[in-house]
Every structure is written in C-alpha cells, then in structure tokens.
Scaffold this active site. Structure first.
Site, PDB file in Angstrom:
ATOM      1  N   GLU A  47       0.812  -1.230   0.000  1.00  0.00           N
ATOM      2  CA  GLU A  47       0.000   0.000   0.000  1.00  0.00           C
ATOM      3  C   GLU A  47       0.841   1.274   0.000  1.00  0.00           C
ATOM      4  O   GLU A  47       0.903   2.007   1.006  1.00  0.00           O
ATOM      5  CB  GLU A  47      -0.952   0.002   1.196  1.00  0.00           C
ATOM      6  CG  GLU A  47      -1.940  -1.149   1.180  1.00  0.00           C
ATOM      7  CD  GLU A  47      -2.881  -1.132   2.382  1.00  0.00           C
ATOM      8  OE1 GLU A  47      -2.694  -0.326   3.294  1.00  0.00           O
ATOM      9  OE2 GLU A  47      -3.820  -1.952   2.388  1.00  0.00           O
TER      10      GLU A  47
ATOM     11  N   GLU B 279      -5.651  -8.617   1.100  1.00  0.00           N
ATOM     12  CA  GLU B 279      -6.318  -8.193   2.345  1.00  0.00           C
ATOM     13  C   GLU B 279      -7.771  -7.931   2.021  1.00  0.00           C
ATOM     14  O   GLU B 279      -8.088  -7.310   0.999  1.00  0.00           O
ATOM     15  CB  GLU B 279      -5.752  -6.869   2.900  1.00  0.00           C
ATOM     16  CG  GLU B 279      -4.402  -6.970   3.527  1.00  0.00           C
ATOM     17  CD  GLU B 279      -3.922  -5.638   4.122  1.00  0.00           C
ATOM     18  OE1 GLU B 279      -4.761  -4.770   4.453  1.00  0.00           O
ATOM     19  OE2 GLU B 279      -2.697  -5.486   4.233  1.00  0.00           O
TER      20      GLU B 279
HETATM   21  O1  IFM Z   1      -4.492  -2.688   9.222  1.00  0.00           O
HETATM   22  C1  IFM Z   1      -4.404  -2.190   7.927  1.00  0.00           C
HETATM   23  C2  IFM Z   1      -3.254  -2.842   7.192  1.00  0.00           C
HETATM   24  O2  IFM Z   1      -2.041  -2.640   7.854  1.00  0.00           O
HETATM   25  C3  IFM Z   1      -3.120  -2.252   5.806  1.00  0.00           C
HETATM   26  N1  IFM Z   1      -4.369  -2.339   5.106  1.00  0.00           N
HETATM   27  C4  IFM Z   1      -5.544  -1.850   5.766  1.00  0.00           C
HETATM   28  C5  IFM Z   1      -5.669  -2.479   7.144  1.00  0.00           C
HETATM   29  C6  IFM Z   1      -6.925  -1.949   7.859  1.00  0.00           C
HETATM   30  O3  IFM Z   1      -6.833  -0.572   8.032  1.00  0.00           O
END
Ligand code: IFM
Length: 457
Positions: free
Chosen positions: A167, A363
């Site tokens: 990210e 994710e």
């Molecule tokens: O916890 C975070 C993660 O570290 C990166 N992506 C989003 C998640 C939720 O905010």
C-alpha cells in the site's frame, strides 16, 4: 466447478503485518522503526497505544501458527520487519532477526502452511528517517533493494512467495501529505503536492529495484508481487455507458493512475499527469523501466470502492458521494461495497490491460464492534455478512474468467490498527490484550468452514 465452489487450487489465507502483531520491539537487536517513534509521541495514536508489545506474536508465533492450522488456513501472508533485519536500515545484518523469521517459516511449513512474505509494511527504520528523511530521498530505493537482497538470500530457501511493498499510498501520500487528524502514518509535512508524489515515486522505484534484487538473490525461482490498495471505481449500474465511465474515472481516482498504473503498465496515467500539472513527480530517465518489472502476481488489498456514473458533459463521468446513511463498518472510510472485489479485479485485467497477471486478494476484512458474550464467544455476524458478500464478488470474478487465485482475510487476529491503536478490531480471532488470550470469533469458524467446503457457506 459447482456454482458455489471455488477452483480446487484456490489459495485460502490470512494476513498480518510485523509492526501490528510482533511486539518485542526492543528485543534481539531490533532498533526502532518510524512507527515506534510516531506511536511513542503523545497525541499521535489513539489512547497512546504503541506496537511495543502488540499481540506478542514474536514470542507466541507457535501458538498462532497452530491456531491457523486448526482453522485449516493454508496460506499465511506476514511481513518482515526491516529494522529487525537491518537495525540501522543498511549495513550490518542482525542474525537474530533472520533466525526469528527462519523459525516462523519452518513452523508454518511444518503445519503445511505456505508462507507469503511482504518485505515492507510501513515500518521503515528510524535510522533512515534520521539519515535522509526516508521516502523523501531517492536513496531509500537503494537501501530497500539491499534489504530485499539480504532477506531473499537468507530466507529464499524457505519462502518462494514474495511481496515487495504494501500500500504505497498509505505511507507516502498520507504520511507526507498530512492533512487528517489523527494522521494515519508517520512522515513529514512537505511543502508541495509535487514532493508528496515524489515520495510515492521513490517507493515505486524501491519496488522495482527490490524485484531485481530478489530475482538475483533468491536461491530458487520464486514468485514476486506488488501489493496495492488502489480504489476501484464502481459503475452505478452495469450498463455499457456507466461501465465505460467507471473505466475512464479509474485512472484519476485518488492515486490509482500514479501508483498501480505505472507499476503494472510502465507509464503514469496521462489523464492524471495532466491534472497534476507542475505537481507531477520528477521521473528520471530509465525510472519507468525499473518500476515496470515483470511480476508473477498482483496483490489487491480490497476494502471500499467509489461509485461513478456517466454524464453528458466532459469528462463524461462523475464520482458519487456516499450518502450519510450508506452502510459502513467500524472505520470512517470502510463503506460496504462488495462489488469492489469484482470491479477491482476487472480493472486490473481490462482497464490496465493486464489480463495475464494472476491476482490475489491480499487483504479483505473489516473492523466491527466486537464484544465477548456471557459464554465467552464473539458472535461477529456483521463481519461474516461483510466477508460473505465480498467473497461472492470474488467468486463472480472467477466465474467470468478473471485470474483470481487466492484470498487472504485481514486479519488473522486483532492487532495494532496504526493511528487507531487497539481500539479497532479487524481480526477473525479476538485478542484479549491484557492476557494475550486468542479467542476465534464466529467469523473464524465460518471462514474455516468455507475453506473446508471450498465454498461460501
Ligand atoms: O491494518 C491495515 C493494514 O495494515 C493495511 N491495510 C488496511 C488495514 C486496515 O486498516
């Protein structure tokens, strides 16, 4: 494949990140990351929480791996802490750091769980912040490539699935373009938008150079991916004109055209560059070729999308604000948009014209207001609702022939949610931070059944 079944080789996984779960922040040679410094600064993280202990996973990894195995999780995405491996960001290697990840991976393999390692999930060494301001300097790309090489050469016998950076938007644009309170990430408020874009450009360079370093250093052939949380544009209705509008809007939505687009196509979006004008980053000769490395997969972190509709006036599309009553989970930005899984995958394949690239949802998950009931259970049916709908959207993408290969729920367990500290719970496992007890929530049992059935239940 039956209607509700996933392909037989679909990868079911769970994800975490080092700073969010490991703790042991000052142990075994680790030196501070920028997140240690940021969270130790009063007022930056909710309730003054820090990752110093977190879920104490550093000491409890065996128990956590056992839990994963009991749930039937077959793939585990975790991140490696740069300052645990290279405490000063460059130079001397901390053997104790290497040992920890070797032991973790050996334990995973012993439980038949495939490791997927992310090299950078926001915890850059404080030493590099002090030396040259981290991502503000182009120098960080060289240091990151050196770190990637150290890790791939020492752990590449056990890990064949690498993810370079997680990210880019979050630790560059939010960190350096700080406008929101509480800030989501450490960084420095820079003078111009151009300087903010320069930080993400440096991160893209770091990704490209790390890909080259991993290929050279890995003792065996391996798979390399970039992980990004681009924001999918969703057509308000699935008609040709609204779909075309969503595809056009994709390039200028947030940082899409300047992060995922150059990484996957080798060019910044012309529409975005035109919008940025003098704020576009400086791109040195050869940079785009470095950034545009051959990848074996792409990791899509999917939470929310944004709706778009076609309009008659230029530019031909319009973004639609979320109404105040639009369903949302327990984060201000976490709108319930299950279609974003399908559309995110389709945008990579079609809008960015990379139908060749295997995709993993690296994710997906949500924070909800979990409570332990009188029986000691956490019945998080809101999380199950969320996950079930996003998985249906993933299944639709597969059924239409898009190359989705796997799914990692965020997160295996509650953890340090950055500027929100321990106040927000994203886990399918409840963590009682006072005792470090792990309690699988109803969503964990539900997810285990999905894995066992290879279907959404
Ligand atoms: O916890 C975070 C993660 O570290 C990166 N992506 C989003 C998640 C939720 O905010």
């Amino acid at each position: 494949m039956q209607h509700d079944q996933f392909p037989a080789d679909f990868a079911w996984g769970a994800a975490t990140a080092a700073y969010q779960i490991e703790g042991a922040a000052t142990q075994a040679g680790r030196k501070p990351s920028v997140w240690d410094s940021f969270s130790a600064t009063p007022g930056r993280v909710l309730n003054g929480d820090t990752g110093a202990v977190a879920c104490d996973h550093y000491h409890r990894y065996k128990e956590d791996v056992k839990l994963m195995a009991a749930l039937g999780i077959k793939h585990y995405r975790f991140s490696i802490s740069w300052p645990r491996i290279l405490p000063d960001g460059r130079g001397a290697v901390n053997q104790a750091g290497i040992d920890f990840y070797q032991q973790l991976v050996d334990c995973l393999l012993a439980h038949d769980i495939t490791p997927h390692a992310t090299l950078f999930h926001w915890d850059s060494p404080q030493a590099l912040e002090d030396r040259y301001g981290s991502w503000r300097s182009r120098e960080i790309a060289n240091d990151f490539a050196e770190y990637a090489s150290v890790v791939a050469s020492r752990l590449g016998d056990r890990i064949q699935h690498w993810m370079t950076i997680n990210e880019i938007f979050c630790f560059t644009h939010i960190g350096y373009g700080v406008e929101q309170v509480p800030p989501h990430a450490p960084g420095t408020v820079v003078d111009s938008l151009k300087e903010v874009w320069q930080t993400s450009h440096h991160a893209l360079l770091a990704h490209g150079m790390a890909c080259q370093a991993i290929r050279t250093a890995s003792p065996v052939p391996c798979s390399i991916a970039l992980v990004d949380n681009f924001v999918p544009t969703l057509p308000i209705a699935e008609t040709p004109e609204h779909i075309a509008a969503a595809q056009q809007a994709f390039h200028v939505n947030g940082t899409n055209g300047g992060i995922v687009e150059p990484a996957l196509t080798g060019a910044y979006s012309p529409a975005l560059l035109e919008q940025l004008g003098p704020n576009a980053p400086d791109i040195a000769e050869g940079d785009l070729a470095i950034i545009h490395q051959p990848l074996d997969a792409f990791g899509f972190n999917n939470y929310s999308g944004v709706y778009v509709r076609a309009i008659d006036q230029a530019p031909g599309y319009e973004f639609i604000d979320f109404p105040t009553s639009y369903p949302k989970l327990h984060m201000p930005w976490l709108f319930f948009t299950p279609d974003s899984t399908y559309w995110g995958i389709r945008h990579v394949s079609e809008t960015l014209q990379r139908p060749d690239l295997p995709i993993y949802i690296t994710e997906n998950g949500c924070a909800v207001e979990d409570k332990i009931n009188a029986n000691g259970e956490v019945l998080d049916i809101d999380r199950i609702l969320f996950l079930r709908h996003y998985l249906r959207s993933a299944q639709r993408a597969i059924q239409e022939g898009y190359p989705l290969k796997g799914y990692f729920v965020w997160s295996l367990m509650d953890n340090f949610e950055w500027a929100w500290g321990y106040d927000r719970r994203f886990g399918i496992t409840y963590v009682d931070y006072a005792t470090q007890q792990r309690i699988p929530k109803a969503s964990a049992h539900w997810y285990a059944t999905c894995i066992r059935e290879n279907a959404i239940v």
